[in-house]
Design a protein around this motif. Structure first.
Motif, mmCIF file in Angstrom:
data_model
loop_
_atom_site.group_PDB
_atom_site.id
_atom_site.type_symbol
_atom_site.label_atom_id
_atom_site.label_comp_id
_atom_site.label_asym_id
_atom_site.label_seq_id
_atom_site.Cartn_x
_atom_site.Cartn_y
_atom_site.Cartn_z
ATOM 1 N N LEU A 298 0.827 -1.202 0.000
ATOM 2 C CA LEU A 298 0.000 0.000 0.000
ATOM 3 C C LEU A 298 0.861 1.251 0.000
ATOM 4 C CD1 LEU A 298 -2.566 -1.175 2.706
ATOM 5 C CD2 LEU A 298 -3.026 -0.937 0.265
ATOM 6 N N ALA A 299 2.156 1.063 -0.262
ATOM 7 C CA ALA A 299 3.085 2.188 -0.154
ATOM 8 C C ALA A 299 2.713 3.330 -1.092
ATOM 9 C CB ALA A 299 4.511 1.715 -0.435
ATOM 10 N N LEU A 300 2.311 3.007 -2.319
ATOM 11 C CA LEU A 300 1.994 4.064 -3.275
ATOM 12 C C LEU A 300 0.737 4.827 -2.857
ATOM 13 C CD1 LEU A 300 2.661 5.503 -5.895
ATOM 14 C CD2 LEU A 300 1.337 3.768 -7.129
ATOM 15 N N LEU A 301 -0.298 4.095 -2.429
ATOM 16 C CA LEU A 301 -1.526 4.757 -1.988
ATOM 17 C C LEU A 301 -1.254 5.623 -0.760
ATOM 18 C CD1 LEU A 301 -4.565 5.155 -2.250
ATOM 19 C CD2 LEU A 301 -4.895 3.082 -0.876
ATOM 20 N N ARG A 302 -0.488 5.108 0.171
ATOM 21 C CA ARG A 302 -0.129 5.880 1.363
ATOM 22 C C ARG A 302 0.647 7.135 0.980
ATOM 23 N NH1 ARG A 302 1.927 1.446 5.800
ATOM 24 N NH2 ARG A 302 0.047 1.414 7.086
ATOM 25 N N SER A 303 1.557 6.968 0.044
ATOM 26 C CA SER A 303 2.391 8.094 -0.370
ATOM 27 C C SER A 303 1.545 9.187 -1.009
ATOM 28 C CB SER A 303 3.469 7.619 -1.345
ATOM 29 O OG SER A 303 4.306 6.651 -0.723
ATOM 30 N N ARG A 304 0.595 8.799 -1.854
ATOM 31 C CA ARG A 304 -0.286 9.794 -2.464
ATOM 32 C C ARG A 304 -1.125 10.499 -1.387
ATOM 33 N NH1 ARG A 304 -0.757 9.413 -7.966
ATOM 34 N NH2 ARG A 304 -0.040 7.496 -8.989
ATOM 35 N N HIS A 305 -1.574 9.721 -0.427
ATOM 36 C CA HIS A 305 -2.358 10.308 0.667
ATOM 37 C C HIS A 305 -1.499 11.309 1.451
ATOM 38 C CE1 HIS A 305 -5.318 9.493 4.247
ATOM 39 N NE2 HIS A 305 -5.413 10.714 3.765
ATOM 40 N N LEU A 306 -0.247 10.950 1.686
ATOM 41 C CA LEU A 306 0.664 11.852 2.386
ATOM 42 C C LEU A 306 0.842 13.162 1.606
ATOM 43 C CD1 LEU A 306 2.755 12.677 4.498
ATOM 44 C CD2 LEU A 306 4.448 11.316 3.251
ATOM 45 N N ILE A 307 1.051 13.035 0.300
ATOM 46 C CA ILE A 307 1.255 14.238 -0.529
ATOM 47 C C ILE A 307 0.042 15.155 -0.442
ATOM 48 C CG2 ILE A 307 1.537 15.060 -2.907
ATOM 49 C CD1 ILE A 307 3.188 12.509 -3.440
ATOM 50 N N SER A 308 -1.156 14.557 -0.418
ATOM 51 C CA SER A 308 -2.364 15.383 -0.321
ATOM 52 C C SER A 308 -2.454 16.074 1.034
ATOM 53 C CB SER A 308 -3.615 14.532 -0.562
ATOM 54 O OG SER A 308 -3.846 13.637 0.516
ATOM 55 N N ASN A 309 -1.771 15.504 2.037
ATOM 56 C CA ASN A 309 -1.722 16.147 3.342
ATOM 57 C C ASN A 309 -0.666 17.253 3.401
ATOM 58 O OD1 ASN A 309 -3.187 14.690 5.999
ATOM 59 N ND2 ASN A 309 -3.141 13.441 4.138
ATOM 60 N N LEU A 310 0.377 17.103 2.581
ATOM 61 C CA LEU A 310 1.457 18.098 2.579
ATOM 62 C C LEU A 310 1.112 19.321 1.748
ATOM 63 C CD1 LEU A 310 4.600 15.790 2.145
ATOM 64 C CD2 LEU A 310 3.505 16.544 4.257
ATOM 65 N N PHE A 311 0.356 19.106 0.675
ATOM 66 C CA PHE A 311 0.043 20.208 -0.258
ATOM 67 C C PHE A 311 -1.457 20.258 -0.514
ATOM 68 C CE2 PHE A 311 4.367 18.879 -1.155
ATOM 69 C CZ PHE A 311 5.064 20.079 -1.233
ATOM 70 N N ASP A 312 -2.051 21.392 -0.221
ATOM 71 C CA ASP A 312 -3.462 21.617 -0.510
ATOM 72 C C ASP A 312 -3.567 22.140 -1.939
ATOM 73 O OD1 ASP A 312 -6.101 22.270 -0.676
ATOM 74 O OD2 ASP A 312 -6.056 23.824 0.876
ATOM 75 N N LEU A 313 -4.005 21.277 -2.863
ATOM 76 C CA LEU A 313 -4.045 21.658 -4.269
ATOM 77 C C LEU A 313 -5.114 22.717 -4.550
ATOM 78 C CD1 LEU A 313 -3.450 18.235 -6.069
ATOM 79 C CD2 LEU A 313 -1.809 19.951 -5.297
ATOM 80 N N GLY A 314 -5.980 22.951 -3.596
ATOM 81 C CA GLY A 314 -6.943 24.033 -3.750
ATOM 82 C C GLY A 314 -6.361 25.384 -3.391
ATOM 83 N N ASN A 315 -5.165 25.343 -2.802
ATOM 84 C CA ASN A 315 -4.462 26.580 -2.442
ATOM 85 C C ASN A 315 -3.497 26.922 -3.568
ATOM 86 O OD1 ASN A 315 -2.323 28.297 -1.412
ATOM 87 N ND2 ASN A 315 -3.141 27.912 0.642
ATOM 88 N N PRO A 316 -3.685 28.036 -4.288
ATOM 89 C CA PRO A 316 -2.831 28.359 -5.450
ATOM 90 C C PRO A 316 -1.340 28.371 -5.127
ATOM 91 C CG PRO A 316 -4.727 29.810 -5.382
ATOM 92 C CD PRO A 316 -4.744 29.050 -4.098
ATOM 93 N N ALA A 317 -0.971 28.918 -3.978
ATOM 94 C CA ALA A 317 0.448 29.001 -3.624
ATOM 95 C C ALA A 317 1.040 27.605 -3.407
ATOM 96 C CB ALA A 317 0.622 29.860 -2.374
#
Length: 786
Positions: free
Chosen positions: A369-388
């Motif tokens: 599940l490493a890839l799914l976990r990693s994607r989940h982590l990235i979504s926690n590190l960067f809010d893609l709804g935030n332009p900056a």
């Protein structure tokens, strides 16, 4: 027949959150009572039923069942245990839960109601010793005999934790329900690694008979099924996120099975001193006062300690485990993976099972599940709804191919080493680093032991399911000392005193490394080729056990060679040992004495089957291909000859002491060359303790899978799955192992592989496991590799 009560109706009638919570608690208490073991003479305590308030539906049901044969107390408790049918049978608001909890707690402490303690070895060993046969069910008499003197079982539903302290309240909600099905024995089939469940039988008490009668009445009067189960499941989900990457239900099995009593005591003491008095407050509610943690924990049983540890939050327990492991207070060898050797139920949506290693605690699923976990982590590190933040992520992934940002991000994550890609995102800012630590569950105390960026990066990615870099090459130091020694020896043909001193200094380190590697070579070769892995310890290598085993096998009928029992072997017996081992292997023949009895073959293969059984002899050497046997024997004999011809033992002794006769350049170089050649051949054949790990797994459209195992020095082995060979006992490809590449099984592409079992509290705890009735079955030492 009454109309079915729909989920919408249930939600409308019981919309109050406090009422919903009380219904859930009632259901949990009934599950605990419904899964306990009681005697034939058990009497329902009056104060328990006095605390129960039934609804009109519940009271009506009691009225239909109650009689001289079915007393009111038993009928009231039976209705309570049923909780609901179409309607709710128990009034959640008027029932006195506190009084019920105290009554149940007293019954547990007085051992009026019993729960089996399923963790550790106690019940398993007792069943092996005291029960005559391997049966899937026990009579009530045998059940009570088995549980007599055993500790109360530790289970948890909601925040209720059962155990020797009675019914306690935890600050963490978990769902680890009790069961009368108990994992208790291994059968006599040597190929079967399953721990079989046994059904315990409760007593034929009045309450048991009334419960049976009430079910009969309910089934006759109303067969409508309501949606109470869905309602209760949703209440549970509101407390425990099924998608959690650290699902709490796995913690009890990890603590109860993977740690010894000594280690559990360390954990409890640590929690008593690190939870700001919260655990002490919880314990005080049980009537105990903790002044000094060390004194309080002395003499506590494993069950007592486990129940108290479970009163803490999971984040506190995990931080304590991580801190104790990373500090070295709990010693876990580098290649050891600790998890319950029992068949533990995976938990949560991702079927997670916790495990411990030298890096701490992590939760892994049945598939990567490493890839799914990693994607989940990235979504926690960067809010893609935030332009900056989106712009920042676009910049960090700018080198990846793709026509859109999402394609670039996918390529960034999937196109190269996952740990490197994540590292650049995690360490982009202090905020990201803290978010990543929180995501993977690195607590503040564990964080203090991760002092640099590299150790922190490895800790985070390892908890995501990404194993770190391969182990260092065991030959690196030996090669470096050999190169330096050769360089010094070739400076001149005539050695001045200063030259001799330089050579002696480097030679000392060179020969120490050589002795250690030759010892591992000889131990691994003897253990792997002469030990009956299939019927004894499983396909595992134990360096400590291999010492005694090698001495036993190589000193048989040999009066001219002596191996020290403490494992401090000198060069002479080891050089002779390779020759002795080669002769021993050549003497083995495939005959009635060495062929495995058909009764030990897997039951699955005793009739027509597409599988081929590889382990047909009690000596693994005889199961190898003829060419492989010849090459192995030739290699071992040549090792002894080359070391002898290179005067390795003689040169080592001369250089070790201030001998006036200093060896010549040719003699020094000859010893170096001989040692390097022997070890290079051993490394190529796979007879040095070089760890192999899973490097790659590929599957095609036909389901054919190619698995690549590799070492730090680039040696690889490719395996094809599914296999037509019955591989019971061989290490799973996801764990660290030694791959003996030259030991190829006859008529197959499979090679002998051994998982690694280093000496620890964990391996001692699970030594002589599994136990099987029957002469050969009893020889088992451990099955931690399965």
């Amino acid at each position: 027949m009454a109309d079915k009560l729909t989920r919408e109706q249930i939600d409308e009638i019981y919309s109050n959150p406090e009422t919903r919570e009380r219904i859930l608690r009632i259901d949990c208490l009934t599950q605990l009572l419904g899964s306990c073991i009681i005697s034939d003479a058990y009497e329902v305590p009056a104060r328990l039923t006095a605390a129960i308030k039934l609804t009109s539906a519940g009271a009506g049901l009691v009225g239909r069942v109650q009689s001289n044969a079915n007393p009111r107390n038993e009928c009231t408790l039976s209705a309570f245990l049923q909780v609901c049918w179409n309607d709710l049978l128990v009034d959640p608001d008027e029932t006195n839960l506190d009084s019920i909890e105290r009554s149940i707690s007293d019954e547990i402490k007085k051992e009026k109601i019993l729960f089996p303690y399923i963790y550790g070895r106690e019940l398993y060993d007792k069943a092996f010793t005291e029960l005559r046969d391997n049966n899937d069910t026990l009579t009530h008499k045998d059940t009570m005999t088995l549980l007599a003197g055993a500790p109360q079982g530790v289970f948890q539903l909601h925040d209720y934790v059962t155990g020797p302290w009675g019914l306690a309240r935890s600050r963490e909600i978990r769902y680890c329900p009790p069961s009368i099905w108990v994992p208790l024995y291994h059968c006599n089939d040597l190929s079967c690694m399953r721990l079989h469940d046994v059904l315990l039988e409760t007593g034929s008490s009045k309450i048991s008979k009334v419960r049976t009668k009430m079910r009969e009445v309910l089934s006759r009067q109303d067969s409508a099924e309501s949606e109470w189960d869905d309602f209760l499941r949703d209440q549970i989900s509101s407390h425990v996120n099924p998608f959690s990457w650290r699902h709490p239900a796995g913690i009890p099995a990890l603590l109860g099975d993977a740690f010894s009593g000594t280690e559990m005591r360390l954990i409890l003491r640590d929690l008593l001193n690190s939870t700001q008095g919260k655990l002490r407050t919880s314990i005080s509610s049980l009537g105990e006062q903790v002044k000094e943690a060390e004194k309080f924990t002395e003499g506590l049983t494993e069950a007592q300690m486990l129940q108290l540890i479970l009163l803490c939050r999971d984040e506190e327990i995990i931080d304590s485990l991580d801190s104790l492991i990373l500090s070295g207070a709990i010693l876990i060898p580098p290649a050891e993976i600790r998890k319950s050797p029992r068949r533990v139920r995976a938990t949560g949506y991702f079927d997670l099972v916790p495990e411990c290693a030298s890096g701490g605690v992590r939760f892994l699923g049945s598939s990567s599940l490493a890839l799914l976990r990693s994607r989940h982590l990235i979504s926690n590190l960067f809010d893609l709804g935030n332009p900056a933040q989106r712009e920042r992520l676009e910049w960090l992934t700018r080198g990846a191919d793709g026509t859109s940002f999402q394609e670039q991000l996918d390529q960034f994550v999937c196109g190269g080493p996952l740990d490197g890609a994540l590292g650049s995102l995690i360490f982009d800012s202090g905020t990201n680093l803290k978010a990543a630590e929180k995501f993977v569950g690195i607590g503040p105390r564990a964080r203090n032991h991760l002092s640099n960026e590299e150790s922190l990066r490895r800790a985070i990615t390892w908890r995501l399911g990404i194993d770190g870099p391969p182990e260092s090459d065991v030959l690196v130091d030996f090669r470096q000392y050999g190169s330096r020694l050769r360089e010094l020896a070739m400076r001149t043909h005539t050695y001045a005193p200063t030259d001799q001193a330089d050579i002696r200094a480097v030679a000392s380190n060179f020969f120490v490394k050589l002795e250690g590697l030759l010892q591992e070579y000889l131990k691994l070769a003897t253990w792997s080729l002469l030990r009956d892995h299939y019927s004894t310890s499983g396909f595992v290598y134990s360096p400590n056990e291999a010492i005694a085993f090698t001495i036993q096998e190589l000193t048989r009928d040999q009066s001219d060679v002596h191996f020290a029992s403490d494992g401090k072997w000198t060069l002479y017996p080891m050089i002779r040992g390779f020759d002795i081992l080669a002769e021993r292997l050549m003497s083995l023949k495939s005959d009635e004495a060495t062929r495995r009895s058909p009764s030990e073959y897997p039951k699955l293969l005793r009739s027509a089957s597409p599988y081929t059984f590889l382990f047909k002899h009690i000596y693994p050497f005889l199961d190898l291909d003829q060419g492989a046997r010849s090459r192995v024997v030739a290699m071992l004999a040549a090792a002894s000859q080359k070391l002898h011809m290179g005067k390795v033992d003689e040169i080592r002794n001369v250089l070790q002491h201030t001998n006036p006769k200093f060896p010549t350049q040719d003699e020094v170089l000859g010893a170096i060359n001989a040692a390097e050649t022997v070890l290079a051949e051993a490394e190529e054949a796979g007879f040095l303790p070089v760890v192999s790990r899973l490097r790659e797994s590929q599957t095609d459209d036909y389901g054919r899978r190619t698995i690549t195992l590799g070492t730090a020095n680039g040696k690889t082995l490719r395996l094809v799955r599914p296999s037509s060979y019955y591989l019971t006992g061989l290490p799973v490809t996801t764990e660290a192992q030694y791959v003996l590449r030259s030991a190829i099984y006859e008529n197959s592409s499979e090679v002998l592989r051994l998982s690694i079992r280093e000496d620890s509290e964990y391996t001692q705890r699970w030594s002589n496991y599994p136990k099987r009735r029957g002469a050969r079955g009893k020889a088992g030492k451990s099955q931690l590799d399965t």
